[in-house]
Design a protein around this motif. Structure first.
Motif, PDB file in Angstrom:
ATOM      1  N   ALA A   1       0.840  -1.207   0.000  1.00 46.43           N
ATOM      2  CA  ALA A   1       0.000   0.000   0.000  1.00 46.43           C
ATOM      3  C   ALA A   1       0.870   1.251   0.000  1.00 46.43           C
ATOM      4  O   ALA A   1       0.597   2.209  -0.737  1.00 46.43           O
ATOM      5  CB  ALA A   1      -0.928  -0.008   1.209  1.00 46.43           C
ATOM      6  N   GLU A   2       1.925   1.233   0.794  1.00 49.69           N
ATOM      7  CA  GLU A   2       2.837   2.382   0.838  1.00 49.69           C
ATOM      8  C   GLU A   2       3.500   2.607  -0.519  1.00 49.69           C
ATOM      9  O   GLU A   2       3.564   3.738  -1.011  1.00 49.69           O
ATOM     10  CB  GLU A   2       3.904   2.150   1.908  1.00 49.69           C
ATOM     11  N   LEU A   3       3.971   1.528  -1.135  1.00 50.59           N
ATOM     12  CA  LEU A   3       4.612   1.651  -2.451  1.00 50.59           C
ATOM     13  C   LEU A   3       3.643   2.158  -3.514  1.00 50.59           C
ATOM     14  O   LEU A   3       4.042   2.876  -4.437  1.00 50.59           O
ATOM     15  CB  LEU A   3       5.208   0.316  -2.880  1.00 50.59           C
ATOM     16  N   ARG A   4       2.384   1.793  -3.398  1.00 51.16           N
ATOM     17  CA  ARG A   4       1.369   2.218  -4.365  1.00 51.16           C
ATOM     18  C   ARG A   4       0.818   3.613  -4.048  1.00 51.16           C
ATOM     19  O   ARG A   4       0.070   4.169  -4.847  1.00 51.16           O
ATOM     20  CB  ARG A   4       0.212   1.216  -4.395  1.00 51.16           C
ATOM     21  N   GLY A   5       1.128   4.118  -2.848  1.00 52.03           N
ATOM     22  CA  GLY A   5       0.574   5.409  -2.449  1.00 52.03           C
ATOM     23  C   GLY A   5      -0.903   5.333  -2.117  1.00 52.03           C
ATOM     24  O   GLY A   5      -1.636   6.302  -2.296  1.00 52.03           O
ATOM     25  N   ILE A   6      -1.345   4.197  -1.618  1.00 54.42           N
ATOM     26  CA  ILE A   6      -2.755   3.976  -1.286  1.00 54.42           C
ATOM     27  C   ILE A   6      -2.948   4.169   0.210  1.00 54.42           C
ATOM     28  O   ILE A   6      -2.298   3.506   1.017  1.00 54.42           O
ATOM     29  CB  ILE A   6      -3.205   2.560  -1.704  1.00 54.42           C
ATOM     30  N   GLY A   7      -3.828   5.056   0.565  1.00 54.08           N
ATOM     31  CA  GLY A   7      -4.167   5.272   1.964  1.00 54.08           C
ATOM     32  C   GLY A   7      -5.402   4.480   2.350  1.00 54.08           C
ATOM     33  O   GLY A   7      -6.104   3.948   1.499  1.00 54.08           O
ATOM     34  N   GLY A   8      -5.655   4.405   3.634  1.00 50.28           N
ATOM     35  CA  GLY A   8      -6.850   3.739   4.137  1.00 50.28           C
ATOM     36  C   GLY A   8      -6.563   2.475   4.908  1.00 50.28           C
ATOM     37  O   GLY A   8      -7.351   2.058   5.755  1.00 50.28           O
ATOM     38  N   LEU A   9      -5.430   1.845   4.631  1.00 48.64           N
ATOM     39  CA  LEU A   9      -5.107   0.596   5.328  1.00 48.64           C
ATOM     40  C   LEU A   9      -4.809   0.847   6.808  1.00 48.64           C
ATOM     41  O   LEU A   9      -5.031  -0.027   7.639  1.00 48.64           O
ATOM     42  CB  LEU A   9      -3.918  -0.095   4.649  1.00 48.64           C
ATOM     43  N   GLU A  10      -4.365   2.065   7.117  1.00 51.33           N
ATOM     44  CA  GLU A  10      -4.035   2.390   8.499  1.00 51.33           C
ATOM     45  C   GLU A  10      -5.263   2.355   9.411  1.00 51.33           C
ATOM     46  O   GLU A  10      -5.136   2.291  10.627  1.00 51.33           O
ATOM     47  CB  GLU A  10      -3.322   3.744   8.578  1.00 51.33           C
ATOM     48  N   ARG A  11      -6.442   2.371   8.828  1.00 47.54           N
ATOM     49  CA  ARG A  11      -7.686   2.250   9.608  1.00 47.54           C
ATOM     50  C   ARG A  11      -7.797   0.878  10.272  1.00 47.54           C
ATOM     51  O   ARG A  11      -8.472   0.710  11.274  1.00 47.54           O
ATOM     52  CB  ARG A  11      -8.877   2.463   8.674  1.00 47.54           C
ATOM     53  N   PHE A  12      -7.096  -0.086   9.711  1.00 47.91           N
ATOM     54  CA  PHE A  12      -7.161  -1.462  10.198  1.00 47.91           C
ATOM     55  C   PHE A  12      -5.891  -1.795  10.975  1.00 47.91           C
ATOM     56  O   PHE A  12      -4.803  -1.362  10.618  1.00 47.91           O
ATOM     57  CB  PHE A  12      -7.342  -2.416   9.018  1.00 47.91           C
ATOM     58  N   ARG A  13      -6.054  -2.595  12.015  1.00 48.18           N
ATOM     59  CA  ARG A  13      -4.936  -2.929  12.894  1.00 48.18           C
ATOM     60  C   ARG A  13      -4.144  -4.103  12.333  1.00 48.18           C
ATOM     61  O   ARG A  13      -4.712  -5.112  11.941  1.00 48.18           O
ATOM     62  CB  ARG A  13      -5.481  -3.282  14.277  1.00 48.18           C
ATOM     63  N   ASP A  14      -2.823  -3.957  12.313  1.00 48.13           N
ATOM     64  CA  ASP A  14      -1.939  -5.062  11.922  1.00 48.13           C
ATOM     65  C   ASP A  14      -1.357  -5.659  13.189  1.00 48.13           C
ATOM     66  O   ASP A  14      -0.459  -5.088  13.799  1.00 48.13           O
ATOM     67  CB  ASP A  14      -0.822  -4.566  10.998  1.00 48.13           C
ATOM     68  N   GLU A  15      -1.892  -6.779  13.575  1.00 50.02           N
ATOM     69  CA  GLU A  15      -1.405  -7.425  14.788  1.00 50.02           C
ATOM     70  C   GLU A  15      -0.202  -8.295  14.456  1.00 50.02           C
ATOM     71  O   GLU A  15      -0.200  -9.019  13.472  1.00 50.02           O
ATOM     72  CB  GLU A  15      -2.503  -8.269  15.422  1.00 50.02           C
ATOM     73  N   ALA A  16       0.785  -8.231  15.268  1.00 49.21           N
ATOM     74  CA  ALA A  16       1.931  -9.126  15.123  1.00 49.21           C
ATOM     75  C   ALA A  16       1.666 -10.295  16.069  1.00 49.21           C
ATOM     76  O   ALA A  16       2.015 -10.250  17.245  1.00 49.21           O
ATOM     77  CB  ALA A  16       3.223  -8.403  15.481  1.00 49.21           C
ATOM     78  N   SER A  17       0.995 -11.312  15.545  1.00 49.43           N
ATOM     79  CA  SER A  17       0.563 -12.425  16.387  1.00 49.43           C
ATOM     80  C   SER A  17       0.769 -13.756  15.674  1.00 49.43           C
ATOM     81  O   SER A  17       0.932 -13.792  14.450  1.00 49.43           O
ATOM     82  CB  SER A  17      -0.928 -12.274  16.728  1.00 49.43           C
ATOM     83  N   PRO A  18       0.715 -14.855  16.408  1.00 48.87           N
ATOM     84  CA  PRO A  18       0.785 -16.161  15.760  1.00 48.87           C
ATOM     85  C   PRO A  18      -0.344 -16.394  14.749  1.00 48.87           C
ATOM     86  O   PRO A  18      -0.139 -17.075  13.752  1.00 48.87           O
ATOM     87  CB  PRO A  18       0.700 -17.133  16.935  1.00 48.87           C
TER      88      PRO A  18
END
Length: 193
Positions: free
Chosen positions: A99-116
């Motif tokens: 998303a960052e490379l594409r310049g697309i915003g909006g993903l930050e609304r969702f949580r990226d959990e670092a989990s199993p």
């Protein structure tokens, strides 16, 4: 909350006709998720539901931004799926980097959990080829690079995201080995998982 059967039916409805190969891939990812879903610290229900829904954003019924993790997450959130499942779909397989490379915003609304559970979803996607066959992560990523070519943003994403993807796969592989599950032919392309 929609059940796994509801999630599977939804994914089939929006993917199978338009993208039969993608639908085969999704089914195989979900089978692998089911196979490893009893791993310690992995949330079984969220893993298998996210696995069957992870590529739903490819469907023309769902696609809005043409970035499938974001489109899929928005579509699922609007349909009342659990926040965690929506978040797992939004961030599957390192989507934030692309998303960052594409310049697309909006993903930050969702949580990226670092989990199993997150690692397990990334693993399942990494060991499943584009038509549902079992592959190694190296084979999967090499195929993606060939398909898109050296100058495509997806290849740039893999170049940048591969260390994080490898780490998630390695953590899940270690959990699989510690649990005594076999690797079921990991590395044999063209076999169903």
């Amino acid at each position: 909350m929609p059940s796994f059967a509801d999630a599977r039916a939804l994914a089939e409805t929006v993917l199978a006709e338009h993208f039969p190969d993608r639908w085969r891939h999704v089914q195989s990812v979900a089978r692998e998720a089911l196979r490893i879903s009893a791993l310690p610290e992995v949330d079984r229900d969220d893993l298998i539901q996210a696995a069957v829904l992870h590529d739903i954003g490819y469907s023309p019924v769902v696609a809005r931004t043409r970035f499938h993790p974001l489109d899929g997450a928005r579509f699922l959130a609007a349909r009342g799926y659990e926040d965690r499942v929506v978040d797992l779909v939004a961030h599957h397989s390192g989507a934030a980097i692309e998303a960052e490379l594409r310049g697309i915003g909006g993903l930050e609304r969702f949580r990226d959990e670092a989990s199993p559970t997150r690692d397990a979803l990334w693993y399942c996607d990494a060991v499943t080829g584009p038509q549902g066959g079992r592959v190694t992560p190296d084979e999967r990523w090499a195929e993606i690079r060939r398909r898109y070519g050296p100058d495509h943003v997806v290849t740039a994403f893999l170049d940048r995201g591969e260390p994080e993807l490898r780490a998630a796969v390695a953590r899940t592989t270690a959990r699989i080995e510690a649990a005594g599950l076999d690797q079921r032919g990991l590395g044999q392309t063209g076999t169903e998982s």
